[in-house]
Design a protein around this motif. Structure first.
Motif: not given
Length: 285
Positions: A50-52, A73, A77, A81, A84, A116
């Motif tokens: 996952a990138e936030v 987002i 996940i 996260d 973040k 999460t």
């Protein structure tokens, strides 16, 4: 329901305390909480973490919400996260709410860790987020709980929502007795149902998740999202926002604005005609 939207100034209170109560039933089973997955790629490793990220003004404008600073987002996940997300909120919320008064968040995820996702949802609700699935993007499995957290929610053209049952770590779940597994799974669904209802979304979302096995995916579109409340304003937030506007501008002004919006949304006449009708009505009052 409206009382649940009261946001405490203490960042450790409000929705995060409410969420803590909802998930307490299964949180004590620490051994398998980490194995609770809501992923569309069951049985295969997911390599996209996952990138936030905070997205400032883009180089090229498209005339859409995403032109404004927002949180993005995407990917799987994973635990951590939520921290973040909170960091970005603390640093950039002022820039993100400048245009719309609420904080835009775009979602494109196949799912992941449900605990999460709900923690992220609590933080976004505290920050008055506008959650959305962009054109041709996807919000599936655990991501749906993030989408549900917005005080305003959108699924744009071509965007899709994926539903299926949650699953626990297979090895652990297979080691339970039938009675233990039934109790555990029931507790999980009760917690998810409570979360969805508290966010102002229909519990039909959970019912539809349960209908689809964890190794399959049932994709739904914007029309479905509208019927279950995954598109639109959260009822308690909408009423609170209306009360704030009436307090600031007066009941008469808001009724006239309602007439303008109703005129424009009819699709029968143009913006300019609605504007003239609005002004004429204002003169005759």
């Amino acid at each position: 329901m409206a009382s649940m939207l009261v946001i405490s100034e203490d960042k450790n209170m409000g929705w995060e305390v409410l969420l803590g109560g909802m998930i307490a039933v299964w949180k004590r089973f620490e051994k398998f909480v980490a194995g609770l997955l809501f992923t569309t790629i069951v049985g295969f490793p997911i390599l996209c973490f996952a990138e936030v990220e905070y997205v400032p003004y883009p180089v090229e404008k498209t005339g859409r919400v995403q032109d404004e600073p927002h949180i993005r987002i995407f990917g799987e996940i994973k635990k951590g996260d939520d921290k973040k997300v909170q960091t970005i909120i603390d640093l950039y919320r002022g820039q993100m709410i400048r245009k719309f008064g609420i904080m835009p968040v775009t979602l494109d995820s196949h799912g992941g860790d449900v605990d999460t996702a709900m923690q992220i949802g609590a933080k976004l609700r505290n920050a008055y987020a506008w959650t959305m699935v962009d054109m041709n993007d996807e919000c599936s499995s655990a991501c749906v709980f993030i989408l549900a957290s917005g005080v305003r929610r959108d699924v744009f053209s071509g965007g899709k929502i994926g539903l299926h049952r949650p699953r626990f770590d297979q090895e652990y779940f297979a080691g339970l007795s039938r009675v233990e597994s039934e109790f555990l799974y029931g507790s999980l669904l009760d917690g998810l149902r409570s979360y969805i209802l508290a966010m102002g979304v229909s519990e039909k979302v959970i019912d539809d998740m349960v209908k689809t096995p964890s190794w399959k995916i049932d994709y739904r579109d914007r029309e479905y999202a509208e019927t279950v409340g995954l598109v639109g304003d959260d009822p308690s937030f909408h009423e609170w926002q209306r009360a704030q506007d009436v307090k600031e501008y007066g009941e008469k002004h808001m009724k006239m604005q309602d007439l303008w919006v109703e005129c424009y949304n009819s699709g029968i006449v143009s913006y300019a005609i609605c504007d003239r009708l609005y002004k004429n009505h204002e003169l005759t009052e």
